[in-house]
Design a protein around this motif. Structure first.
Motif, PDB file in Angstrom:
ATOM      1  N   GLY A  22       0.754  -1.268   0.078  1.00 46.52           N
ATOM      2  CA  GLY A  22       0.117  -0.091  -0.082  1.00 46.52           C
ATOM      3  C   GLY A  22       0.927   1.195   0.022  1.00 46.52           C
ATOM      4  N   ASP A  23       0.347   2.336  -0.334  1.00 47.56           N
ATOM      5  CA  ASP A  23       0.869   3.708  -0.406  1.00 47.56           C
ATOM      6  C   ASP A  23       1.126   4.023   1.004  1.00 47.56           C
ATOM      7  OD1 ASP A  23       1.734   6.376  -0.543  1.00 47.56           O
ATOM      8  OD2 ASP A  23       0.335   6.756  -2.273  1.00 47.56           O
ATOM      9  N   PRO A  24       2.288   4.216   1.395  1.00 45.80           N
ATOM     10  CA  PRO A  24       2.748   4.637   2.775  1.00 45.80           C
ATOM     11  C   PRO A  24       2.314   6.132   3.196  1.00 45.80           C
ATOM     12  CG  PRO A  24       4.553   4.821   1.303  1.00 45.80           C
ATOM     13  CD  PRO A  24       3.752   4.093   0.756  1.00 45.80           C
ATOM     14  N   ARG A  25       1.967   6.799   2.157  1.00 50.10           N
ATOM     15  CA  ARG A  25       1.373   8.147   2.252  1.00 50.10           C
ATOM     16  C   ARG A  25       0.078   8.362   2.792  1.00 50.10           C
ATOM     17  NH1 ARG A  25       1.483  10.918  -3.337  1.00 50.10           N
ATOM     18  NH2 ARG A  25       0.570   8.983  -3.555  1.00 50.10           N
ATOM     19  N   THR A  26      -0.664   7.337   2.586  1.00 50.76           N
ATOM     20  CA  THR A  26      -2.185   7.254   2.945  1.00 50.76           C
ATOM     21  C   THR A  26      -2.702   6.236   4.114  1.00 50.76           C
ATOM     22  OG1 THR A  26      -2.808   5.410   1.600  1.00 50.76           O
ATOM     23  CG2 THR A  26      -2.946   7.840   0.653  1.00 50.76           C
ATOM     24  N   GLU A  27      -1.496   5.452   4.336  1.00 49.67           N
ATOM     25  CA  GLU A  27      -1.801   4.553   5.669  1.00 49.67           C
ATOM     26  C   GLU A  27      -2.236   4.842   6.939  1.00 49.67           C
ATOM     27  OE1 GLU A  27       1.602   2.114   6.467  1.00 49.67           O
ATOM     28  OE2 GLU A  27       2.932   3.864   6.635  1.00 49.67           O
ATOM     29  N   ASN A  28      -1.945   6.146   7.341  1.00 51.27           N
ATOM     30  CA  ASN A  28      -2.226   6.786   8.633  1.00 51.27           C
ATOM     31  C   ASN A  28      -3.454   7.529   8.699  1.00 51.27           C
ATOM     32  OD1 ASN A  28      -0.292   5.302  10.057  1.00 51.27           O
ATOM     33  ND2 ASN A  28       1.267   6.821   9.391  1.00 51.27           N
ATOM     34  N   LEU A  31      -9.672   5.745   8.427  1.00 51.04           N
ATOM     35  CA  LEU A  31     -10.301   4.406   7.798  1.00 51.04           C
ATOM     36  C   LEU A  31      -9.115   3.842   6.722  1.00 51.04           C
ATOM     37  CD1 LEU A  31     -13.807   5.729   6.967  1.00 51.04           C
ATOM     38  CD2 LEU A  31     -12.934   4.384   8.908  1.00 51.04           C
ATOM     39  N   MET A  32      -7.973   4.349   6.739  1.00 50.67           N
ATOM     40  CA  MET A  32      -7.283   3.807   5.815  1.00 50.67           C
ATOM     41  C   MET A  32      -6.224   2.486   6.332  1.00 50.67           C
ATOM     42  SD  MET A  32      -7.211   4.845   2.654  1.00 50.67           S
ATOM     43  CE  MET A  32      -9.115   4.734   2.765  1.00 50.67           C
ATOM     44  N   ALA A  33      -6.201   2.376   7.346  1.00 48.04           N
ATOM     45  CA  ALA A  33      -5.098   1.400   8.019  1.00 48.04           C
ATOM     46  C   ALA A  33      -5.269   0.034   7.366  1.00 48.04           C
ATOM     47  CB  ALA A  33      -4.910   1.420   9.549  1.00 48.04           C
ATOM     48  N   THR A  34      -6.735  -0.433   7.531  1.00 44.04           N
ATOM     49  CA  THR A  34      -7.165  -1.566   7.163  1.00 44.04           C
ATOM     50  C   THR A  34      -8.729  -1.500   6.905  1.00 44.04           C
ATOM     51  OG1 THR A  34      -8.640  -2.389   9.131  1.00 44.04           O
ATOM     52  CG2 THR A  34      -6.273  -2.700   9.150  1.00 44.04           C
ATOM     53  N   PRO A  35      -8.951  -2.320   5.781  1.00 47.63           N
ATOM     54  CA  PRO A  35     -10.460  -2.385   5.262  1.00 47.63           C
ATOM     55  C   PRO A  35     -11.517  -2.615   6.233  1.00 47.63           C
ATOM     56  CG  PRO A  35      -9.504  -4.266   4.444  1.00 47.63           C
ATOM     57  CD  PRO A  35      -8.400  -3.566   5.213  1.00 47.63           C
ATOM     58  N   PHE A  36     -11.135  -3.163   7.488  1.00 45.43           N
ATOM     59  CA  PHE A  36     -12.538  -3.620   8.555  1.00 45.43           C
ATOM     60  C   PHE A  36     -13.388  -2.767   8.904  1.00 45.43           C
ATOM     61  CE2 PHE A  36      -8.853  -6.652   8.609  1.00 45.43           C
ATOM     62  CZ  PHE A  36      -9.174  -7.820   7.890  1.00 45.43           C
ATOM     63  N   PHE A 157     -15.779   0.641  -0.757  1.00 36.06           N
ATOM     64  CA  PHE A 157     -14.953  -0.668  -0.934  1.00 36.06           C
ATOM     65  C   PHE A 157     -13.887  -0.458  -2.121  1.00 36.06           C
ATOM     66  CE2 PHE A 157     -17.786  -3.205   1.586  1.00 36.06           C
ATOM     67  CZ  PHE A 157     -16.941  -3.824   2.267  1.00 36.06           C
ATOM     68  N   THR A 158     -14.594  -0.031  -3.286  1.00 36.63           N
ATOM     69  CA  THR A 158     -13.590  -0.027  -4.424  1.00 36.63           C
ATOM     70  C   THR A 158     -12.610   1.083  -4.153  1.00 36.63           C
ATOM     71  OG1 THR A 158     -15.139   1.344  -5.610  1.00 36.63           O
ATOM     72  CG2 THR A 158     -15.113  -1.163  -6.109  1.00 36.63           C
ATOM     73  N   TRP A 159     -13.206   2.469  -3.408  1.00 31.68           N
ATOM     74  CA  TRP A 159     -12.274   3.501  -3.276  1.00 31.68           C
ATOM     75  C   TRP A 159     -11.151   3.384  -2.180  1.00 31.68           C
ATOM     76  CZ3 TRP A 159     -10.688   7.804  -5.574  1.00 31.68           C
ATOM     77  CH2 TRP A 159     -11.001   7.984  -6.807  1.00 31.68           C
ATOM     78  N   TRP A 160     -11.512   2.616  -1.228  1.00 31.80           N
ATOM     79  CA  TRP A 160     -10.593   2.196  -0.209  1.00 31.80           C
ATOM     80  C   TRP A 160      -9.327   1.599  -0.819  1.00 31.80           C
ATOM     81  CZ3 TRP A 160      -7.344  -1.716   1.346  1.00 31.80           C
ATOM     82  CH2 TRP A 160      -6.893  -1.363   2.883  1.00 31.80           C
ATOM     83  N   PHE A 161      -9.286   0.698  -1.792  1.00 29.65           N
ATOM     84  CA  PHE A 161      -8.486  -0.013  -2.439  1.00 29.65           C
ATOM     85  C   PHE A 161      -7.562   1.148  -3.220  1.00 29.65           C
ATOM     86  CE2 PHE A 161     -10.817  -3.789  -1.322  1.00 29.65           C
ATOM     87  CZ  PHE A 161     -10.055  -4.428  -0.852  1.00 29.65           C
ATOM     88  N   ALA A 166      -3.394   3.185  -5.069  1.00 28.73           N
ATOM     89  CA  ALA A 166      -3.346   4.095  -6.207  1.00 28.73           C
ATOM     90  C   ALA A 166      -4.026   5.293  -6.463  1.00 28.73           C
ATOM     91  CB  ALA A 166      -3.695   2.850  -7.449  1.00 28.73           C
ATOM     92  N   ALA A 167      -3.553   6.060  -5.583  1.00 32.68           N
ATOM     93  CA  ALA A 167      -4.233   7.612  -5.203  1.00 32.68           C
ATOM     94  C   ALA A 167      -3.830   8.528  -6.145  1.00 32.68           C
ATOM     95  CB  ALA A 167      -4.085   8.168  -3.733  1.00 32.68           C
ATOM     96  N   GLY A 168      -4.404   8.349  -7.536  1.00 34.08           N
ATOM     97  CA  GLY A 168      -4.021   9.258  -8.559  1.00 34.08           C
ATOM     98  C   GLY A 168      -3.830   8.402  -9.980  1.00 34.08           C
TER      99      GLY A 168
END
Length: 283
Positions: A22-28, A31-36, A157-161, A166-168
């Protein structure tokens, strides 16, 4: 038991390896850490609008939500205009080619601006769940269709991924189009919520579905270019298939809706029925 333990351990390892990509820029980000967490939110949404909400409202009078709906719809219009501007300024009007546009994973101001815009768009999908909740609270259960609920459930769901990996790049074109369509669509909803006095301004209702159909055609054509480009090293080709499938599925679903709703004039505004200019109560 040993087999189950081994299977679980393997699944955890696969998940850990997958999430590391995953993109390290968005992980924190929220709602981005996990899809749960979003899985819980979407599941609660589906449960409420298909079962709990209608059951709670069964013996109650519909809520009068005219003012909240007007504020909500005009707020979505304003937010969509802001997102259009941000998508344009972070790529689509400042360098993107509308062909093989790659994801910029750098920490440049423009790359971060695009990533943040993607997250804002993702978060807006949860806000838009209020569409269905308003239907339920107003006892408009006939409008809680499979198409409606499926759309509001699948988008987060699709936009979480998308934001996480791939934010861009070319995968955000359909978001830009969707925001443009939302400006038109939620303007209609806001005017409709204002009451019968504004019905004469809603002659373009039928064309909203046509605009949505054009949207899905453009999404499918744009993403379909990928399969004809000789050299396009897009970082996550799986999203090309997801977006392409999304465009085709919703194109078919909206064509089916259009056929059943408008071909025989079943949902034409009364302003056009029998050539008379009649008022119609807000839906």
């Amino acid at each position: 038991m040993a087999f189950n333990s081994t299977l679980t351990s393997r699944a955890v390892l696969l998940y850990d390896e997958w999430i590391k990509e995953g993109d390290p820029r968005t992980e924190n980000w929220l709602l981005m850490a996990t899809p749960f967490p979003q899985t819980f939110i979407v599941s609660a949404y589906i449960y409420f609008v298909t079962f709990l909400g209608p059951r709670l409202m069964e013996n109650r009078k519909p809520f009068d939500l005219k003012r909240p709906m007007v504020i909500y719809n005009f707020s979505i219009v304003a937010f969509s205009i802001y997102l259009i501007y941000e998508f344009l300024m972070s790529g689509w009007a400042t360098g993107y080619t509308f062909r093989c546009d790659l994801v910029d994973y750098s920490s440049s101001p423009q790359a971060l601006r695009m990533a943040w815009t993607c997250w804002l768009y993702y978060f807006s999908k949860f806000i838009e769940m209020l569409d269905t909740i308003f239907f339920v609270l107003r006892k408009k259960n006939s409008q809680v269709t499979f198409l409606h609920v499926f759309h509001h459930s699948i988008m987060p769901f699709t936009w979480w991924f998308g934001v996480r990996f791939a934010a861009g790049g070319l995968g955000t074109f359909h978001a830009l189009l969707n925001c443009i369509v939302h400006v038109i669509m939620y303007t209609y909803y806001a005017l409709s919520a204002l009451g019968p006095a504004y019905q004469k301004y809603l002659w373009w209702k039928k064309y909203m579905t046509t605009i949505q159909l054009v949207q899905f055609v453009l999404v499918t054509v744009h993403i379909g270019q990928y399969f004809f480009l000789k050299d396009c090293p897009y970082q996550f080709p799986v999203f090309v298939y997801i977006i392409g499938s999304y465009g085709l599925i919703f194109l078919v679903l909206f064509l089916n809706f259009y056929y059943h709703a408008y071909t025989k004039g079943k949902r034409l505004p009364k302003v056009f029925q029998n050539g008379n200019y009649l008022h119609k109560k807000s839906e």
